[in-house]
Structure formats: C-alpha cells, structure tokens
Design an enzyme around this catalytic site. Structure first.
Site, PDB file in Angstrom:
ATOM      1  N   TYR A 199      25.355 -31.957  26.891  1.00  0.00           N
ATOM      2  CA  TYR A 199      25.920 -31.094  25.837  1.00  0.00           C
ATOM      3  C   TYR A 199      26.483 -31.967  24.723  1.00  0.00           C
ATOM      4  O   TYR A 199      26.201 -31.747  23.536  1.00  0.00           O
ATOM      5  CB  TYR A 199      27.025 -30.232  26.472  1.00  0.00           C
ATOM      6  CG  TYR A 199      27.897 -29.450  25.513  1.00  0.00           C
ATOM      7  CD1 TYR A 199      27.462 -28.255  24.942  1.00  0.00           C
ATOM      8  CD2 TYR A 199      29.197 -29.878  25.212  1.00  0.00           C
ATOM      9  CE1 TYR A 199      28.281 -27.522  24.087  1.00  0.00           C
ATOM     10  CE2 TYR A 199      30.033 -29.147  24.363  1.00  0.00           C
ATOM     11  CZ  TYR A 199      29.567 -27.973  23.799  1.00  0.00           C
ATOM     12  OH  TYR A 199      30.379 -27.255  22.967  1.00  0.00           O
ATOM     13  N   SER A 211      31.228 -30.183  18.119  1.00  0.00           N
ATOM     14  CA  SER A 211      32.291 -30.253  19.125  1.00  0.00           C
ATOM     15  C   SER A 211      32.832 -31.668  19.204  1.00  0.00           C
ATOM     16  O   SER A 211      32.120 -32.638  18.905  1.00  0.00           O
ATOM     17  CB  SER A 211      31.744 -29.858  20.493  1.00  0.00           C
ATOM     18  OG  SER A 211      32.703 -30.146  21.497  1.00  0.00           O
TER      19      SER A 211
HETATM   20  N1  LIG Z   1      35.339 -22.905  23.390  1.00  0.00           N
HETATM   21  C1  LIG Z   1      35.524 -24.183  23.237  1.00  0.00           C
HETATM   22  O1  LIG Z   1      36.452 -24.775  23.805  1.00  0.00           O
HETATM   23  C2  LIG Z   1      34.626 -24.969  22.322  1.00  0.00           C
HETATM   24  C3  LIG Z   1      34.922 -26.310  22.124  1.00  0.00           C
HETATM   25  C4  LIG Z   1      34.131 -27.051  21.282  1.00  0.00           C
HETATM   26  C5  LIG Z   1      33.064 -26.458  20.661  1.00  0.00           C
HETATM   27  N2  LIG Z   1      32.767 -25.161  20.870  1.00  0.00           N
HETATM   28  C6  LIG Z   1      31.600 -24.598  20.174  1.00  0.00           C
HETATM   29  O2  LIG Z   1      31.970 -23.430  19.454  1.00  0.00           O
HETATM   30  C7  LIG Z   1      30.832 -22.572  19.346  1.00  0.00           C
HETATM   31  C8  LIG Z   1      31.246 -21.185  19.781  1.00  0.00           C
HETATM   32  O3  LIG Z   1      31.612 -21.247  21.132  1.00  0.00           O
HETATM   33  P1  LIG Z   1      32.444 -20.187  21.962  1.00  0.00           P
HETATM   34  O4  LIG Z   1      33.527 -20.933  22.629  1.00  0.00           O
HETATM   35  O5  LIG Z   1      32.786 -19.020  21.122  1.00  0.00           O
HETATM   36  O6  LIG Z   1      31.432 -19.840  23.127  1.00  0.00           O
HETATM   37  P2  LIG Z   1      30.228 -18.822  23.332  1.00  0.00           P
HETATM   38  O7  LIG Z   1      30.722 -17.457  23.327  1.00  0.00           O
HETATM   39  O8  LIG Z   1      29.477 -19.293  24.518  1.00  0.00           O
HETATM   40  O9  LIG Z   1      29.361 -19.039  22.011  1.00  0.00           O
HETATM   41  C9  LIG Z   1      28.095 -19.540  21.975  1.00  0.00           C
HETATM   42  C10 LIG Z   1      27.217 -18.541  21.261  1.00  0.00           C
HETATM   43  O10 LIG Z   1      25.915 -19.090  21.128  1.00  0.00           O
HETATM   44  C11 LIG Z   1      24.995 -18.060  21.350  1.00  0.00           C
HETATM   45  N3  LIG Z   1      23.692 -18.503  21.805  1.00  0.00           N
HETATM   46  C12 LIG Z   1      23.381 -19.225  22.916  1.00  0.00           C
HETATM   47  N4  LIG Z   1      22.058 -19.373  23.010  1.00  0.00           N
HETATM   48  C13 LIG Z   1      21.525 -18.719  21.939  1.00  0.00           C
HETATM   49  C14 LIG Z   1      20.192 -18.517  21.493  1.00  0.00           C
HETATM   50  N5  LIG Z   1      19.149 -18.979  22.165  1.00  0.00           N
HETATM   51  N6  LIG Z   1      20.014 -17.809  20.358  1.00  0.00           N
HETATM   52  C15 LIG Z   1      21.048 -17.290  19.677  1.00  0.00           C
HETATM   53  N7  LIG Z   1      22.324 -17.451  20.058  1.00  0.00           N
HETATM   54  C16 LIG Z   1      22.550 -18.168  21.178  1.00  0.00           C
HETATM   55  C17 LIG Z   1      25.621 -17.238  22.425  1.00  0.00           C
HETATM   56  O11 LIG Z   1      25.044 -15.946  22.394  1.00  0.00           O
HETATM   57  P3  LIG Z   1      24.988 -14.951  23.663  1.00  0.00           P
HETATM   58  O12 LIG Z   1      26.270 -14.193  23.610  1.00  0.00           O
HETATM   59  O13 LIG Z   1      23.799 -14.110  23.420  1.00  0.00           O
HETATM   60  O14 LIG Z   1      24.864 -15.815  24.884  1.00  0.00           O
HETATM   61  C18 LIG Z   1      27.072 -17.259  22.036  1.00  0.00           C
HETATM   62  O15 LIG Z   1      27.399 -16.169  21.212  1.00  0.00           O
HETATM   63  C19 LIG Z   1      29.748 -23.179  20.207  1.00  0.00           C
HETATM   64  O16 LIG Z   1      28.849 -23.888  19.384  1.00  0.00           O
HETATM   65  C20 LIG Z   1      30.496 -24.137  21.093  1.00  0.00           C
HETATM   66  O17 LIG Z   1      29.685 -25.217  21.513  1.00  0.00           O
HETATM   67  C21 LIG Z   1      33.535 -24.390  21.683  1.00  0.00           C
END
Ligand SMILES: NC(=O)c1ccc[n+]([C@@H]2O[C@H](COP(=O)([O-])OP(=O)(O)OC[C@H]3O[C@@H](n4cnc5c(N)ncnc54)[C@H](OP(=O)(O)O)[C@@H]3O)[C@@H](O)[C@H]2O)c1
Ligand SMILES: Cc1cc2nc3c(=O)[nH]c(=O)nc-3n(C[C@H](O)[C@H](O)[C@H](O)COP(=O)(O)OP(=O)(O)OC[C@H]3O[C@@H](n4cnc5c(N)ncnc54)[C@H](O)[C@@H]3O)c2cc1C
Lengths: 258, 433
Positions: A163, A150
């Site tokens: 984070y 990120s």
């Molecule tokens: N959205 C943004 O603006 C943004 C910005 C920068 C970076 N990111 C990064 O992009 C990636 C995807 O994010 P997203 O926005 O799509 O959000 P998200 O839906 O919260 O994605 C995070 C994923 O990680 C999984 N996870 C959490 N704990 C886990 C565990 N113990 N074991 C296995 N899986 C686990 C979650 O699974 P569950 O569904 O089971 O909880 C979820 O599917 C993340 O790494 C996030 O940090 C997002």
C-alpha cells in the site's frame, strides 16, 4: 470545440461550478463534498455503486441548496475513464480523488492478485484518470487536481509497504504532474493524511491525539487548495512526525517496528 | 466495551456500543445481537437508552426531502432537532413540538413522544409525525402512521425504543415569521396564584413555569410563569452566540441546599413583581440550558436524576401541595423545577402526557434520595398520576403499571412481533415491559 466562456480564467473563484470527487463513498470524500457544498460549489460524486450515495446527495442538496449528481466510476476499469469524462456536460473546476485501498499486507505478500489490486487502486487507476483530467485542464489553463495519498508513502514499513509503495508512487506522480502543469496555471495538491477515523480504520486502535476526523481533513484540503499549497499533511502534526521518521537512518530503521 | 451514560450520569453501564449509519449494516447487526436498545443523543436522564448492547443511530442523520409547500420534512432518525432548526428557521419554519433542549435526535423525540411548552395546543411530537419507518426484529422495515400499521405507530411513539429501530420519519413543521418570541413573565406569590395564572394565559401557545420548590408556608409554589408566542417582525437570520462550558464534574457538595436556595432566590428575585414583558431569541426561550455545554456536570460524578410526574387536573392542586410540602421538609434541593399545564391525552400506549399539571425536579443522587422519591411515587399514584419514563432510572414496576393502564396492550404487541426478545433496555427489564 470548447468555448472560451466555459473555460474562464476566473472560474476558480466562481462558485456554482462543479467539483468532481472520486471515491465519493469514503468518509473523507463525504466530508470534502460537504465542505465544498458549504462553500457554494456544485458536486459530481463518482463511485462504484453510486446509488448508495443517493441519500447523502439529497441531504446535501436540501441543506446546502447546491446541485449534486451521483455518477458511476470504477477506477480499475481504465477504458471507461475517457468516456466518463466526456459525458460530463459541464466540466469541473477541480477534481479530488479519495480512491484508495488499504488491503491486507500479509495477504499481498503471498497473493499477487492482492498486491496488484493495491497497486492498481492506489496508483495505476488514479494515474489513468488524472492523465485525462490533466490533458483537459492544461488546455483550458485552469483548474486544480487533488490526490489523497498517505504518510504511508513517505517510508516503507513492514506492516503496509505494498500500500505504502503505491501511495509513494502516487505522491511522485502528483509531484511530476504539478511540475508539468505549473506553466498552465493548473494547481496540483498532494494530501498526506496520517491517521483518520473512517470506515477504513474502524476497529483499529488509533492514538487519539494523532487521529484526525474526516471534517478536519476536509477543512485542511479546502484551505490548501484555496491557498495553493502543494503538499499538505493532515492533521498538521504528521508533517513533523514524518520529518522525524524520514531522518531515521536506514540501518536503524530496518530494525524497528513502527 | 465502553462506559455508556445518559444525561443524568446515572446509572453508568459498560456497554458494547456500535455506531451505525447504513441501514444494511444495521440489519446485519440486529441479526448478530440479541437484547439491544437504540441510543440517540443520550439526553434521556435515566436508563431507557442503556443496555449491554446499544446501537447508536446518530450518524444516520440525512435530510431526505423537504416539501416546502406543505412544510413536510423527510429525515433520518439520527438527525438532531438542532440540525433541523439550523436549516428551517432561516426559511421560516419551526418544529411543531420541541422539548427544552434541541440536542435530541428525531428518533429520541418519537420514542419518548416528547412534549413542549405548547402541549396544551399542539400535543406531543407524534402529532407532527406524518409517518415513520420502523425496523422490526424480523429485519423488515415497515412504514407506520395514523392510518397505516396503526398499532405499531401507537406503540412506537412513546415506546422508548422497545418496538424496533426508527429509521426515518416525515414530520410537519410550522410556519414562523420571526426567530424572536414576545414573552411575558408573570411572577406569582404562591401555588394558588400560579394555577390561576396558567388558566388566565391558556390562550398563549407557549407556557411553562419555574417553581421554587424550597419555598415554604405562604410562599409555597411561588413561580415565574413564562408565556409567549413567535413575534411577527420577519427577522429570521441566525446570530451565533458564544457557549459556556462546565469543563469538569463539580464536587458534589457544591450543590447543597443553600446554593439551591440562593439560586432560586436569585432567579425569582431578579424578576419584577407582577407581569413583565421581554423579547427573546427562540434559543433563549426554548433552550436556555443548551447555552451551557455539559451543565449536567454541576451535579458531580455520582450523577443526578430528574423526577417528573403528571397529575390529572382535578387532583393537581392538592397533589402538588402535598408533594411540595414533602420536598421542602426533606431539605433536598432541586436546582431546576418546571411546572406546566398539559392538554388532552393522545392515543399512544405509553405517551406520558395527560390533561393536568406536571412537575419536573432535578435531584443529585445521594443517600436518602430514593426513599424520598418512593414517598412521592405514592402520592402521585394515589392522585391518579404517572411518572415520565424518559427521565426515570428507579421507579418500581408496580408504580409504573398503575400509572400506565395501557401497558398490557403494549406488552401483547411486543410479543406478537418478537420485540421482547430483541429490544430491551435496563429500564424495560426493571419494569417488566
Ligand atoms: N483513514 C486513514 O487513516 C487514511 C490514512 C491515510 C490515507 N488515507 C487515504 O484517504 C483516502 C480515503 O480513505 P478513507 O479512510 O475514507 O477510506 P475508504 O472509505 O476505504 O475510502 C476509499 C475509497 O476508495 C474507493 N474505491 C476503492 N476501490 C475503488 C475502485 N476500484 N473504483 C472506485 N472507487 C474505489 C472505495 O469505494 P467503495 O466504497 O466502493 O469500496 C472508498 O470509497 C484513501 O485514498 C486512503 O488511502 C486514509
Ligand atoms: C435539558 C433537557 C430538557 C428536556 N426537556 C424535555 C421536554 O421539555 N419535554 C420532553 O418530553 N422531554 C424533555 N427532555 C427529555 C428528552 O427530550 C428525551 O429523553 C429524548 O427522548 C432524548 O432523545 P435522545 O435523542 O437524546 O435519545 P436517547 O436519550 O439516546 O434515548 C431516549 C429513548 O429513545 C429511544 N431511541 C432513540 N433513538 C431511537 C431510534 N432511532 N429508534 C428507536 N428508539 C430510539 C431510546 O431507546 C430511548 O428509549 C429533556 C432532556 C434534557 C436533557
């Protein structure tokens, strides 16, 4: 013993091979999965409570005609990682992690369990998993590893620096891993999203012009992997925003609220 | 709160809008809010998908199964018909029933029990539905079909979202051997010729007429009747086409009577006299307007409405004459007017089609429009006809009730399942449904 045909050098070009996506329930991961399926790859989708992915998997299977398997994986259950990987009959061509946990900064400041969960989910767990992948890919001398980090890891801000610190550690890890695997022809991609409209950010008031869609992020990831890019900001404007932010001197940065 | 609109851009409603893809979250939401209506892709023209609370089902759009033997597709309700066609046409399958736009959801197609150019052959959309899953106010999801929970099925198909949320459905597709249509265009000089042409070409599976609503006297009712069927040439591959876009709302004076007259004359004048033949892509044949993004903006910011009614066959000629006269005299232009002969009525409580002729006219919202439409309502009701709810934003309760004699059965069922306390639209409140 691993046969040489299974680990063919040209494997990266050959579609029909598997891509393993972990954290597959995330909106970004789903968009990435669809993109790779459209490009003709098969999918392993790994997540906690993976059965929640069944309908998504059937959609991809029916519309895009590829093979999809949903697999159970908890990134915090370190001891399960090797078994998980050994159980994959056909090893993947590439692995992409979307696992992450934004958490609550204020809570993390007062509750070490929360801090620890943020660090373990965004960093330690992924390291445990990628170490296993790296060992195998290094031996077969092919494959790619892609970690979604990120922009929050580029500089620590008071609103989310636990984070951010975990993401910074992940970016550093991926950089080192890239360096190590270069000689083996294994490529490592670090993805740094800015704002993305997903479940994670639902309800937050994000600036429209700076916010990407999961589809844009997926396209950027696919392109970066194909063109062997190392670090990719998505959407693109974030490269310049973060360049500017990194240039702000610390004495000034510490007074700011951004 | 966000500004929520349907295709007519009238009325506009400040609604609290929730977008849902997971059934569990949908159930939780329904527990929290009263008085909510499902929103598909907002291609209805009026207020049937509008309320203070709307729940958008569009992200719930997964394909769950396709039985290639039977042509049976199991699909979530938020999927667009265009998603289905993109998947099915290259495999040699097409929708049994499709409206004049493919940009509607499966849920919207069921809730309006939509019809297409082949109504006289295939009936309404519900006739291709093998079963649907309905989320009731109680939180229970029940499966409904022609043989199971029949009352819920008959109420939900055509029920304008007022029985619950359609979650997914199984629909039958039909086999095709080409993505092209062999089309005949018949140019008629007046209403009598138009009716005769419809009868003459009754055996053609697809038929619809563009009618010039501003032509007067001897030319009244002059039309272009387009009929056709899928070709047999085995060409199924997709050829992408460029889209036009209307980038902003046109100032409303653009669409004055003169420009409508010119438009109608242009379309009518372009076509050779008598019968001519063409071979066109299915997109051109079924969805001519989908090739222009946001075409509704030509009506300006105040929006527009579509007035669509149907008259029983025996009264159709007289009724249409009277209505066309009234419109031509009012000088209010209708850009697009579509005339069609429908087949038999089905058993659903609120489905629109009955056997007879239907006319659909677009009007921009302006002073004097609603009194004109009230006048038309009267003619429609006197001739035993009804108004299509999917297009409506203004009809009166009395007019609606006279057109839909099975409304009491529908109301009773709503009360039985407590639907009246959970699912309402601005339209249902206006009409006391
Ligand atoms: N959205 C943004 O603006 C943004 C910005 C920068 C970076 N990111 C990064 O992009 C990636 C995807 O994010 P997203 O926005 O799509 O959000 P998200 O839906 O919260 O994605 C995070 C994923 O990680 C999984 N996870 C959490 N704990 C886990 C565990 N113990 N074991 C296995 N899986 C686990 C979650 O699974 P569950 O569904 O089971 O909880 C979820 O599917 C993340 O790494 C996030 O940090 C997002
Ligand atoms: C260019 C154009 C051409 C058209 N041609 C035709 C035609 O030829 N024949 C025809 O019959 N119609 C036609 N229509 C009308 C259109 O097909 C219907 O209004 C259709 O219902 C729109 O579907 P939608 O997904 O956009 O739903 P919306 O407009 O969002 O909603 C329409 C109704 O469906 C309900 N609904 C939507 N999703 C669900 C769900 N999941 N569960 C329960 N209720 C739900 C809503 O509550 C509302 O009552 C046309 C419209 C346009 C814009």
């Amino acid at each position: 013993m691993k046969s040489s045909t299974q680990y063919n050098q040209n494997a990266l070009e050959s579609k029909n091979s598997y891509i393993l996506i972990i954290g597959a329930k995330s909106d970004i991961a789903k968009a990435v999965a669809r993109k790779y399926a459209e490009e003709g790859f098969n999918l392993y989708l790994a997540a906690r409570n993976a059965s929640a992915l069944d309908e998504f998997a059937s959609d991809i299977k029916i519309r895009l005609g590829c093979k999809v398997a949903c697999l159970e994986l908890d990134i915090l259950d370190y001891t399960s990682h090797q078994i998980f990987y050994d159980n994959l009959k056909e090893k993947p061509l590439g692995v992409i992690s979307a696992v992450g946990y934004l958490g609550d900064q204020e809570k993390a400041e007062n509750d070490f369990a929360e801090t620890s969960k943020q660090i373990a989910t965004n960093f330690t767990g992924i390291v445990s998993f990628f170490n296993i992948i790296a060992a195998d890919f290094e031996e077969r001398k092919s494959g790619f590893i892609c970690g979604i980090s990120s922009v929050a890891g580029d500089r620590g801000r008071k609103s989310n620096f636990i984070y951010g610190a975990a993401k910074a550690a992940l970016s550093t890890y991926l950089s080192g891993l890239r360096n190590r695997l270069y000689e083996s022809g294994v490529h490592v991609i670090t993805v740094k999203p800015g704002f993305v409209a997903t479940k994670m950010t639902e309800g937050l008031d994000l600036p429209k012009k700076l916010t990407g869609t999961p589809q844009q992020v997926a396209n950027d990831i696919y392109k970066a992997q194909k063109n062997k890019k190392n670090v990719v900001y998505t959407i693109w404007i974030w490269r310049w925003i973060m360049l500017a932010i990194r240039y702000i001197p610390e004495w000034q940065f510490k007074k700011m609220s951004i | 709160m966000s500004n929520t609109k349907s295709w007519g851009n009238y009325p506009k409603v400040a609604a609290s809008r929730v977008t849902i893809s997971e059934t569990e979250r949908l159930k939780a939401l329904l527990n929290e809010v009263d008085d909510v209506i499902s929103y598909g892709n907002g291609r209805s023209y009026g207020d049937s998908a509008l309320n203070d609370n709307v729940v958008c089902i569009k992200p719930k759009n997964y394909f769950l199964n396709f039985d290639e033997e039977k042509g049976l597709l199991h699909i979530q309700a938020g999927a667009l018909l265009s998603d289905i066609l993109e998947f099915s046409v290259p495999r040699g399958w097409f929708l049994k029933v499709s409206p004049g736009t493919k940009l509607i959801t499966v849920g919207g197609a069921i809730a309006s029990d939509i019809h297409g150019k082949n109504h006289h052959v295939e009936g309404c959309f519900s006739e291709s539905v093998a079963m649907l899953s309905l989320l009731l106010p109680s939180g229970e999801i029940v499966s409904c079909s022609n043989t199971e929970n029949v009352d819920l099925f008959r109420a939900t198909c055509g029920g304008m979202g007022l029985t619950g949320v359609i979650v997914d459905a199984k629909i039958y597709l039909k086999k095709i051997r080409s993505r092209y249509i062999d089309q005949k265009t018949i140019k008629t000089k007046n209403l009598k010729e138009t009716f005769e042409a419809f009868e003459k070409y009754k055996d053609q599976p697809y038929s619809v007429a563009w009618i010039d609503c501003l032509a007067k006297k001897g030319r009244m009712g002059r039309s272009l009747l387009m009929v056709g069927d899928f070709s047999d040439d085995g060409q199924l591959d997709f050829v992408p086409k460029k889209k036009l876009n209307i980038p902003f709302y046109f100032p409303s004076f653009v669409l004055n009577t003169l420009s409508v007259k010119l438009f109608n004359a242009f379309y009518y004048g372009k076509v050779k006299a008598g019968v001519s033949e063409q071979r066109v892509d299915f997109d051109t044949f079924f969805y001519p307007l989908d090739s222009i993004n946001n075409w509704n903006r030509i009506y300006g910011k105040n929006g527009f409405t579509q007035y669509q009614f149907i008259l029983p066959k025996k009264n159709s000629f007289e009724g249409l004459e009277e209505i066309l006269k009234t419109i031509a005299n009012s000088g209010k232009g209708s850009f697009l007017s579509v005339l069609k002969l429908y087949g038999k009525e089905n058993e659903n409580y609120l489905s629109f089609p009955i056997e007879g002729y239907s006319l659909a006219l677009d009007f921009k919202i302006e002073k004097g429009l609603f009194p004109l439409l009230d006048q038309l309502d009267e003619i429609v009701i006197n001739k035993g006809g009804r108004i299509y709810l999917a297009k409506d934003a203004r009809v009166s309760k009395a007019t609606f009730e006279k057109g839909y004699p099975r409304i009491e059965v529908f109301r009773k069922l709503r009360r039985k399942y407590n639907m009246h306390e959970k699912f309402n639209s601005i339209q249902s409140k206006r009409l006391g449904i």
